[in-house]
Write an enzyme that holds these catalytic residues in place. Structure first.
Site, PDB file in Angstrom:
ATOM      1  N   GLY A   1       0.368  -1.377  -0.241  1.00  0.00           N
ATOM      2  CA  GLY A   1      -0.022   0.477  -0.208  1.00  0.00           C
ATOM      3  C   GLY A   1       0.556   1.232  -0.051  1.00  0.00           C
ATOM      4  O   GLY A   1       0.753   2.397   0.516  1.00  0.00           O
TER       5      GLY A   1
ATOM      6  N   TRP B   1       1.430   3.097  -2.950  1.00  0.00           N
ATOM      7  CA  TRP B   1       0.944   4.018  -3.646  1.00  0.00           C
ATOM      8  C   TRP B   1       0.061   4.669  -2.893  1.00  0.00           C
ATOM      9  O   TRP B   1      -0.334   5.766  -3.255  1.00  0.00           O
ATOM     10  CB  TRP B   1       0.973   3.453  -5.175  1.00  0.00           C
ATOM     11  CG  TRP B   1       2.407   2.941  -5.434  1.00  0.00           C
ATOM     12  CD1 TRP B   1       3.306   3.070  -5.134  1.00  0.00           C
ATOM     13  CD2 TRP B   1       2.214   2.826  -6.271  1.00  0.00           C
ATOM     14  NE1 TRP B   1       4.109   2.693  -5.787  1.00  0.00           N
ATOM     15  CE2 TRP B   1       3.508   2.740  -7.696  1.00  0.00           C
ATOM     16  CE3 TRP B   1       1.275   2.277  -8.377  1.00  0.00           C
ATOM     17  CZ2 TRP B   1       4.126   2.143  -8.942  1.00  0.00           C
ATOM     18  CZ3 TRP B   1       1.658   2.599  -9.391  1.00  0.00           C
ATOM     19  CH2 TRP B   1       2.783   2.003  -9.286  1.00  0.00           C
TER      20      TRP B   1
ATOM     21  N   ASP C   1      -6.602  -6.254  -4.250  1.00  0.00           N
ATOM     22  CA  ASP C   1      -5.222  -7.230  -4.451  1.00  0.00           C
ATOM     23  C   ASP C   1      -5.997  -8.624  -4.497  1.00  0.00           C
ATOM     24  O   ASP C   1      -7.014  -8.602  -3.825  1.00  0.00           O
ATOM     25  CB  ASP C   1      -3.992  -6.605  -3.688  1.00  0.00           C
ATOM     26  CG  ASP C   1      -3.101  -7.310  -4.079  1.00  0.00           C
ATOM     27  OD1 ASP C   1      -1.918  -6.378  -4.075  1.00  0.00           O
ATOM     28  OD2 ASP C   1      -2.727  -8.353  -3.554  1.00  0.00           O
TER      29      ASP C   1
ATOM     30  N   ASP D   1      -8.785 -10.326  -7.388  1.00  0.00           N
ATOM     31  CA  ASP D   1      -7.913 -10.699  -8.579  1.00  0.00           C
ATOM     32  C   ASP D   1      -8.739  -9.809  -9.722  1.00  0.00           C
ATOM     33  O   ASP D   1     -10.053 -10.313 -10.292  1.00  0.00           O
ATOM     34  CB  ASP D   1      -7.925 -12.414  -9.038  1.00  0.00           C
ATOM     35  CG  ASP D   1      -7.366 -12.738 -10.211  1.00  0.00           C
ATOM     36  OD1 ASP D   1      -7.322 -11.963 -10.845  1.00  0.00           O
ATOM     37  OD2 ASP D   1      -6.893 -14.246 -10.266  1.00  0.00           O
TER      38      ASP D   1
ATOM     39  N   ASP E   1       0.578  -1.698 -10.623  1.00  0.00           N
ATOM     40  CA  ASP E   1       1.812  -2.261 -10.135  1.00  0.00           C
ATOM     41  C   ASP E   1       2.006  -3.884 -10.318  1.00  0.00           C
ATOM     42  O   ASP E   1       3.414  -4.170  -9.472  1.00  0.00           O
ATOM     43  CB  ASP E   1       2.594  -0.971  -8.531  1.00  0.00           C
ATOM     44  CG  ASP E   1       3.932  -1.438  -8.785  1.00  0.00           C
ATOM     45  OD1 ASP E   1       4.310  -1.914  -9.223  1.00  0.00           O
ATOM     46  OD2 ASP E   1       4.201  -1.063  -7.584  1.00  0.00           O
TER      47      ASP E   1
ATOM     48  N   LYS F   1       3.183  -1.668 -14.207  1.00  0.00           N
ATOM     49  CA  LYS F   1       4.791  -1.880 -14.722  1.00  0.00           C
ATOM     50  C   LYS F   1       4.483  -2.810 -15.813  1.00  0.00           C
ATOM     51  O   LYS F   1       3.498  -3.822 -15.513  1.00  0.00           O
ATOM     52  CB  LYS F   1       5.119  -2.442 -13.358  1.00  0.00           C
ATOM     53  CG  LYS F   1       6.268  -3.131 -13.460  1.00  0.00           C
ATOM     54  CD  LYS F   1       6.238  -2.920 -11.965  1.00  0.00           C
ATOM     55  CE  LYS F   1       5.614  -4.104 -11.188  1.00  0.00           C
ATOM     56  NZ  LYS F   1       6.293  -4.035  -9.711  1.00  0.00           N
TER      57      LYS F   1
HETATM   58  C1  LIG Z   1       4.731  -5.224  -6.220  1.00  0.00           C
HETATM   59  S1  LIG Z   1       3.607  -5.141  -5.548  1.00  0.00           S
HETATM   60  C2  LIG Z   1       2.503  -3.654  -5.579  1.00  0.00           C
HETATM   61  C3  LIG Z   1       3.189  -2.897  -4.332  1.00  0.00           C
HETATM   62  C4  LIG Z   1       2.664  -2.238  -4.258  1.00  0.00           C
HETATM   63  N1  LIG Z   1       2.710  -0.565  -5.072  1.00  0.00           N
HETATM   64  C5  LIG Z   1       2.723  -0.602  -2.935  1.00  0.00           C
HETATM   65  O1  LIG Z   1       3.121   0.188  -3.360  1.00  0.00           O
HETATM   66  O2  LIG Z   1       3.140  -1.072  -1.999  1.00  0.00           O
HETATM   67  C6  LIG Z   1       2.359  -6.127  -6.710  1.00  0.00           C
HETATM   68  C7  LIG Z   1       0.892  -6.367  -6.263  1.00  0.00           C
HETATM   69  O3  LIG Z   1       0.513  -6.620  -7.399  1.00  0.00           O
HETATM   70  C8  LIG Z   1      -0.718  -8.111  -7.130  1.00  0.00           C
HETATM   71  N2  LIG Z   1      -1.319  -8.864  -7.717  1.00  0.00           N
HETATM   72  C9  LIG Z   1      -0.862  -9.510  -8.799  1.00  0.00           C
HETATM   73  N3  LIG Z   1      -1.187 -10.502  -9.698  1.00  0.00           N
HETATM   74  C10 LIG Z   1      -2.780  -9.824  -9.572  1.00  0.00           C
HETATM   75  C11 LIG Z   1      -3.828 -10.500  -9.538  1.00  0.00           C
HETATM   76  N4  LIG Z   1      -4.354 -11.147 -11.085  1.00  0.00           N
HETATM   77  N5  LIG Z   1      -5.166  -8.963  -8.962  1.00  0.00           N
HETATM   78  C12 LIG Z   1      -4.970  -8.622  -7.918  1.00  0.00           C
HETATM   79  N6  LIG Z   1      -3.404  -8.330  -7.519  1.00  0.00           N
HETATM   80  C13 LIG Z   1      -2.614  -9.072  -8.448  1.00  0.00           C
HETATM   81  C14 LIG Z   1       0.225  -8.886  -5.910  1.00  0.00           C
HETATM   82  O4  LIG Z   1      -0.722  -9.842  -5.111  1.00  0.00           O
HETATM   83  C15 LIG Z   1       0.695  -7.969  -4.993  1.00  0.00           C
HETATM   84  O5  LIG Z   1       0.499  -7.718  -4.033  1.00  0.00           O
END
Ligand SMILES: C[S@@+](CC[C@H](N)C(=O)[O-])C[C@H]1O[C@@H](n2cnc3c(N)ncnc32)[C@H](O)[C@@H]1O
Length: 198
Positions: free
Chosen positions: A50, A52, A70, A91, A113, A153
């Protein structure tokens, strides 16, 4: 070198009370491309943990809000203080409309992200990342307002380059950026697309 970078931004995030070092990627993008404005309605895809949200929520006050999605369980306690934040454990592959997120209208800004669970096999990870990117682009007509902005990203691959090239015509501006805080070993970069042509 990779560890020096990690240490610096990791420590900085701790000192400044951000929950992840990813904050500095969004900060750099926002300073350079002026993405977030007050009163914006923003969706943050893959928000967890979190940082962002921590960056965006105060900047969209007084009327704006941030909706985070998420697959990970929601940390309610952490964000209870941010009154203009709404979180969903979902998801992205299961989201079909803004109504699925309790909204009636598209967003001013879509942030993503999202990163897949990495397998360690480069081609598999590239494909998984690209399918997330493709999903976000397929949602844009219902998720993003006309003239809205997208920050997403992407994992570097030839297929991603080809896909993004095709999407360029959907925006007025299209910029690629690798923020300074990105780990030197990472294959990720960000697309900053401004002015959605809807
Ligand atoms: C790099 S982290 C994000 C960090 C966040 N931007 C922050 O600043 O704290 C990537 C996130 O994408 C989520 N994610 C991956 N695939 C996903 C999906 N299909 N649906 C929702 N979230 C997903 C992961 O669970 C993970 O928590």
């Amino acid at each position: 070198m990779a560890f020096k970078v990690k240490d610096h931004y990791f420590k900085k995030a701790k000192q400044e009370n951000f929950v992840a070092r990813s904050i500095y990627k969004l900060e750099e993008i926002d300073k350079k491309f002026k993405i977030i404005s007050k009163n914006n309605k923003v969706v943050d895809l893959g928000y967890y943990p979190g940082s962002w949200l921590q960056y965006v929520a105060p900047r969209v006050l007084p009327e704006g809000k941030v909706v985070g999605i998420d697959i990970k369980p929601i940390n309610e306690k952490m964000f209870a203080k941010l009154k203009n934040v709404q979180l969903w454990q979902k998801d992205i592959m299961d989201v079909q409309s803004v109504a699925d997120l309790g909204e009636e209208e598209p967003f001013d800004i879509v942030l993503s992200d999202m990163a897949p669970n990495t397998s360690g096999v480069k081609s598999v990870d590239q494909l998984r990342s690209l399918s997330l990117v493709e999903m976000v682009f397929s949602l844009l007509p219902i998720f993003l307002k006309k003239n809205g902005h997208l920050v997403i990203k992407v994992f570097e691959s030839n297929e991603a380059q080809v896909f993004l090239k095709e999407q360029k015509k959907r925006f007025k501006e299209f910029h690629y950026l690798r923020p300074k805080s990105t780990r030197s070993t990472s294959k990720e970069f960000f697309l900053v697309a401004k002015g959605f042509l809807a």
